[in-house]
Design a protein around this motif. Sequence first.
Motif, mmCIF file in Angstrom:
data_model
loop_
_atom_site.group_PDB
_atom_site.id
_atom_site.type_symbol
_atom_site.label_atom_id
_atom_site.label_comp_id
_atom_site.label_asym_id
_atom_site.label_seq_id
_atom_site.Cartn_x
_atom_site.Cartn_y
_atom_site.Cartn_z
ATOM 1 N N VAL A 13 -84.768 58.035 33.783
ATOM 2 C CA VAL A 13 -84.699 57.433 32.459
ATOM 3 C C VAL A 13 -85.460 56.119 32.496
ATOM 4 N N GLN A 14 -86.031 55.767 31.368
ATOM 5 C CA GLN A 14 -86.824 54.551 31.260
ATOM 6 C C GLN A 14 -86.014 53.481 30.533
ATOM 7 N N PRO A 15 -85.796 52.328 31.141
ATOM 8 C CA PRO A 15 -85.092 51.244 30.441
ATOM 9 C C PRO A 15 -85.884 50.772 29.223
ATOM 10 N N GLU A 16 -85.199 50.281 28.217
ATOM 11 C CA GLU A 16 -85.851 49.798 26.997
ATOM 12 C C GLU A 16 -86.800 48.643 27.260
ATOM 13 N N ASP A 17 -86.516 47.846 28.294
ATOM 14 C CA ASP A 17 -87.370 46.692 28.577
ATOM 15 C C ASP A 17 -88.697 47.083 29.226
ATOM 16 N N GLY A 18 -88.903 48.392 29.409
ATOM 17 C CA GLY A 18 -90.154 48.860 29.981
ATOM 18 C C GLY A 18 -90.205 48.780 31.495
ATOM 19 N N GLY A 19 -89.087 48.477 32.106
ATOM 20 C CA GLY A 19 -89.026 48.393 33.559
ATOM 21 C C GLY A 19 -89.217 49.744 34.221
ATOM 22 N N ARG A 20 -89.085 49.741 35.514
ATOM 23 C CA ARG A 20 -89.262 50.945 36.322
ATOM 24 C C ARG A 20 -88.240 52.018 35.951
ATOM 25 N N ALA A 21 -88.661 53.278 35.955
ATOM 26 C CA ALA A 21 -87.766 54.398 35.652
ATOM 27 C C ALA A 21 -86.617 54.426 36.662
ATOM 28 N N VAL A 22 -85.435 54.819 36.183
ATOM 29 C CA VAL A 22 -84.215 54.817 36.999
ATOM 30 C C VAL A 22 -83.743 56.252 37.200
ATOM 31 N N TYR A 23 -83.388 56.592 38.420
ATOM 32 C CA TYR A 23 -82.890 57.918 38.782
ATOM 33 C C TYR A 23 -81.554 58.185 38.098
ATOM 34 N N VAL A 24 -81.366 59.398 37.605
ATOM 35 C CA VAL A 24 -80.069 59.805 37.040
ATOM 36 C C VAL A 24 -79.760 61.212 37.538
ATOM 37 N N GLY A 43 -69.674 62.937 29.967
ATOM 38 C CA GLY A 43 -69.433 63.838 28.852
ATOM 39 C C GLY A 43 -70.687 64.260 28.115
ATOM 40 N N ILE A 44 -71.854 63.993 28.677
ATOM 41 C CA ILE A 44 -73.116 64.359 28.046
ATOM 42 C C ILE A 44 -73.515 65.740 28.560
ATOM 43 N N LYS A 45 -73.631 66.695 27.642
ATOM 44 C CA LYS A 45 -73.917 68.071 28.049
ATOM 45 C C LYS A 45 -75.390 68.419 27.989
ATOM 46 N N SER A 46 -76.140 67.710 27.167
ATOM 47 C CA SER A 46 -77.575 67.965 27.099
ATOM 48 C C SER A 46 -78.289 66.695 26.654
ATOM 49 N N ILE A 47 -79.509 66.577 27.092
ATOM 50 C CA ILE A 47 -80.344 65.445 26.704
ATOM 51 C C ILE A 47 -81.735 65.986 26.407
ATOM 52 N N PHE A 48 -82.514 65.209 25.671
ATOM 53 C CA PHE A 48 -83.848 65.647 25.321
ATOM 54 C C PHE A 48 -84.790 64.443 25.301
ATOM 55 N N PRO A 49 -86.092 64.665 25.458
ATOM 56 C CA PRO A 49 -87.055 63.554 25.449
ATOM 57 C C PRO A 49 -86.955 62.743 24.170
ATOM 58 N N GLY A 50 -86.988 61.449 24.309
ATOM 59 C CA GLY A 50 -86.918 60.545 23.168
ATOM 60 C C GLY A 50 -85.513 60.138 22.781
ATOM 61 N N GLN A 51 -84.510 60.814 23.328
ATOM 62 C CA GLN A 51 -83.124 60.460 23.026
ATOM 63 C C GLN A 51 -82.814 59.105 23.655
ATOM 64 N N THR A 52 -82.071 58.289 22.931
ATOM 65 C CA THR A 52 -81.700 56.985 23.474
ATOM 66 C C THR A 52 -80.219 56.966 23.813
ATOM 67 N N PHE A 53 -79.887 56.282 24.868
ATOM 68 C CA PHE A 53 -78.509 56.076 25.268
ATOM 69 C C PHE A 53 -78.437 54.856 26.156
#
Length: 61
Positions: free
Chosen positions: A12-23, A32-42
């Motif tokens: 995932v990419q932090p909003e501040d534009g920092g380095r991508a973080v492993y999830v 409780g998140i069952k699905s995610i998609f590109p562009g989704q914010t959390f």
Amino acid sequence: MRFDFNRGYGFVQPEDGGRAVYVDARALYRSGIKSIFPGQTFRFEIWKDEKGRIAARNLRL
């Protein structure tokens, strides 16, 4: 965001534009998140393990 449910992890990419973080898929399921998609914010916390690896946890939509 890049995530591959078949492999069980992604990044995932932090909003501040920092380095991508492993999830890990387990972090999504624990949140409780069952699905995610590109562009989704959390929201998420950045966590550093004992080996110095950085990962996302406590994800919230």
